[in-house]
Design a protein around this motif. Structure first.
Motif, PDB file in Angstrom:
ATOM      1  N   ASP A  45      10.194  -4.062  -1.188  1.00 12.97           N
ATOM      2  CA  ASP A  45       9.679  -2.719  -1.427  1.00 12.97           C
ATOM      3  C   ASP A  45       8.150  -2.757  -1.478  1.00 12.97           C
ATOM      4  OD1 ASP A  45       9.339  -0.062  -2.223  1.00 12.97           O
ATOM      5  OD2 ASP A  45       9.857  -0.469  -4.304  1.00 12.97           O
ATOM      6  N   PRO A  46       7.472  -1.879  -0.732  1.00 15.23           N
ATOM      7  CA  PRO A  46       6.004  -1.864  -0.746  1.00 15.23           C
ATOM      8  C   PRO A  46       5.408  -1.718  -2.144  1.00 15.23           C
ATOM      9  CG  PRO A  46       6.808  -0.519   1.046  1.00 15.23           C
ATOM     10  CD  PRO A  46       8.009  -0.920   0.235  1.00 15.23           C
ATOM     11  N   LYS A  47       6.100  -1.005  -3.029  1.00  6.63           N
ATOM     12  CA  LYS A  47       5.594  -0.861  -4.402  1.00  6.63           C
ATOM     13  C   LYS A  47       5.562  -2.209  -5.111  1.00  6.63           C
ATOM     14  CE  LYS A  47       5.899   2.204  -8.315  1.00  6.63           C
ATOM     15  NZ  LYS A  47       6.484   3.440  -8.793  1.00  6.63           N
ATOM     16  N   GLN A  48       6.580  -3.027  -4.903  1.00  3.12           N
ATOM     17  CA  GLN A  48       6.610  -4.367  -5.498  1.00  3.12           C
ATOM     18  C   GLN A  48       5.505  -5.237  -4.906  1.00  3.12           C
ATOM     19  OE1 GLN A  48      10.398  -6.359  -5.203  1.00  3.12           O
ATOM     20  NE2 GLN A  48       9.542  -8.307  -5.845  1.00  3.12           N
ATOM     21  N   VAL A  49       5.292  -5.111  -3.608  1.00  2.00           N
ATOM     22  CA  VAL A  49       4.228  -5.879  -2.950  1.00  2.00           C
ATOM     23  C   VAL A  49       2.878  -5.422  -3.487  1.00  2.00           C
ATOM     24  CG1 VAL A  49       3.148  -6.490  -0.753  1.00  2.00           C
ATOM     25  CG2 VAL A  49       5.644  -6.244  -0.884  1.00  2.00           C
ATOM     26  N   TRP A  50       2.703  -4.103  -3.643  1.00  2.00           N
ATOM     27  CA  TRP A  50       1.437  -3.596  -4.164  1.00  2.00           C
ATOM     28  C   TRP A  50       1.178  -4.125  -5.572  1.00  2.00           C
ATOM     29  CZ3 TRP A  50      -3.116  -2.404  -3.044  1.00  2.00           C
ATOM     30  CH2 TRP A  50      -3.965  -1.850  -3.993  1.00  2.00           C
ATOM     31  N   ARG A  51       2.197  -4.162  -6.406  1.00  2.00           N
ATOM     32  CA  ARG A  51       2.008  -4.683  -7.769  1.00  2.00           C
ATOM     33  C   ARG A  51       1.525  -6.126  -7.748  1.00  2.00           C
ATOM     34  NH1 ARG A  51       7.500  -2.080  -9.851  1.00  2.00           N
ATOM     35  NH2 ARG A  51       6.714  -0.018 -10.386  1.00  2.00           N
ATOM     36  N   ALA A  52       2.069  -6.926  -6.844  1.00  2.00           N
ATOM     37  CA  ALA A  52       1.646  -8.324  -6.730  1.00  2.00           C
ATOM     38  C   ALA A  52       0.207  -8.410  -6.219  1.00  2.00           C
ATOM     39  CB  ALA A  52       2.589  -9.088  -5.810  1.00  2.00           C
ATOM     40  N   VAL A  53      -0.125  -7.584  -5.246  1.00  2.00           N
ATOM     41  CA  VAL A  53      -1.497  -7.552  -4.713  1.00  2.00           C
ATOM     42  C   VAL A  53      -2.449  -7.076  -5.803  1.00  2.00           C
ATOM     43  CG1 VAL A  53      -3.025  -6.354  -3.090  1.00  2.00           C
ATOM     44  CG2 VAL A  53      -0.817  -7.246  -2.305  1.00  2.00           C
ATOM     45  N   HIS A  54      -2.065  -6.028  -6.502  1.00  2.00           N
ATOM     46  CA  HIS A  54      -2.879  -5.467  -7.585  1.00  2.00           C
ATOM     47  C   HIS A  54      -3.218  -6.545  -8.611  1.00  2.00           C
ATOM     48  CE1 HIS A  54      -3.498  -3.314 -11.397  1.00  2.00           C
ATOM     49  NE2 HIS A  54      -3.991  -2.346 -10.656  1.00  2.00           N
ATOM     50  N   ALA A  55      -2.217  -7.314  -8.994  1.00  2.00           N
ATOM     51  CA  ALA A  55      -2.434  -8.386  -9.968  1.00  2.00           C
ATOM     52  C   ALA A  55      -3.350  -9.464  -9.400  1.00  2.00           C
ATOM     53  CB  ALA A  55      -1.101  -8.992 -10.388  1.00  2.00           C
ATOM     54  N   ARG A  56      -3.125  -9.855  -8.144  1.00  2.00           N
ATOM     55  CA  ARG A  56      -3.943 -10.900  -7.530  1.00  2.00           C
ATOM     56  C   ARG A  56      -5.408 -10.476  -7.430  1.00  2.00           C
ATOM     57  NH1 ARG A  56      -3.615 -15.228  -3.795  1.00  2.00           N
ATOM     58  NH2 ARG A  56      -1.817 -15.843  -4.993  1.00  2.00           N
ATOM     59  N   LEU A  57      -5.625  -9.217  -7.077  1.00  2.00           N
ATOM     60  CA  LEU A  57      -6.998  -8.718  -6.938  1.00  2.00           C
ATOM     61  C   LEU A  57      -7.631  -8.340  -8.279  1.00  2.00           C
ATOM     62  CD1 LEU A  57      -6.599  -6.466  -3.775  1.00  2.00           C
ATOM     63  CD2 LEU A  57      -7.674  -8.716  -3.911  1.00  2.00           C
ATOM     64  N   GLN A  58      -6.826  -8.364  -9.326  1.00  2.00           N
ATOM     65  CA  GLN A  58      -7.284  -8.005 -10.671  1.00  2.00           C
ATOM     66  C   GLN A  58      -7.938  -6.616 -10.681  1.00  2.00           C
ATOM     67  OE1 GLN A  58      -9.737 -11.377 -11.810  1.00  2.00           O
ATOM     68  NE2 GLN A  58      -7.932 -12.548 -12.414  1.00  2.00           N
ATOM     69  N   LEU A  59      -7.225  -5.672 -10.089  1.00  2.00           N
ATOM     70  CA  LEU A  59      -7.695  -4.305 -10.053  1.00  2.00           C
ATOM     71  C   LEU A  59      -7.428  -3.630 -11.383  1.00  2.00           C
ATOM     72  CD1 LEU A  59      -6.358  -3.333  -6.519  1.00  2.00           C
ATOM     73  CD2 LEU A  59      -8.708  -3.911  -7.140  1.00  2.00           C
ATOM     74  N   PRO A  60      -8.171  -2.571 -11.708  1.00  2.00           N
ATOM     75  CA  PRO A  60      -7.961  -1.893 -12.988  1.00  2.00           C
ATOM     76  C   PRO A  60      -6.583  -1.231 -13.037  1.00  2.00           C
ATOM     77  CG  PRO A  60      -9.581  -0.720 -11.649  1.00  2.00           C
ATOM     78  CD  PRO A  60      -9.246  -1.980 -10.927  1.00  2.00           C
ATOM     79  N   PRO A  61      -6.048  -1.070 -14.239  1.00  2.00           N
ATOM     80  CA  PRO A  61      -4.726  -0.438 -14.396  1.00  2.00           C
ATOM     81  C   PRO A  61      -4.623   0.924 -13.723  1.00  2.00           C
ATOM     82  CG  PRO A  61      -5.424  -1.387 -16.468  1.00  2.00           C
ATOM     83  CD  PRO A  61      -6.602  -1.509 -15.524  1.00  2.00           C
ATOM     84  N   SER A  62      -5.722   1.652 -13.668  1.00  2.00           N
ATOM     85  CA  SER A  62      -5.699   2.985 -13.049  1.00  2.00           C
ATOM     86  C   SER A  62      -5.382   2.944 -11.556  1.00  2.00           C
ATOM     87  CB  SER A  62      -7.045   3.680 -13.266  1.00  2.00           C
ATOM     88  OG  SER A  62      -8.090   2.950 -12.633  1.00  2.00           O
TER      89      SER A  62
END
Length: 64
Positions: A45-62
């Motif tokens: 699921d792209p949402k699951q992939v985005w969550r992993a990318v988000h964590a790797r890039l250390q993006l803000p929670p927003s």
């Protein structure tokens, strides 16, 4: 989340050119040691992939 939204977010944070390169080369443990592209192509699921990318890039929670 649709694939198109995933790629829009990637482009926003990494730039259009670099987003695809990054997604093709970064192996992420949370994606079973696959790249984001491999995970998407494998049906994750792209949402699951985005969550992993988000964590790797250390993006803000927003940006989740």
């Amino acid at each position: 989340m649709r694939h198109s939204e995933f790629w829009e977010r990637m482009d926003l944070h990494l730039g259009e050119s670099y987003a695809r390169v990054w997604a093709d080369t970064q192996v992420i443990g949370d994606l079973d040691h696959r790249t984001p592209t491999e995970a998407l192509d494998g049906g994750v699921d792209p949402k699951q992939v985005w969550r992993a990318v988000h964590a790797r890039l250390q993006l803000p929670p927003s940006e989740r």
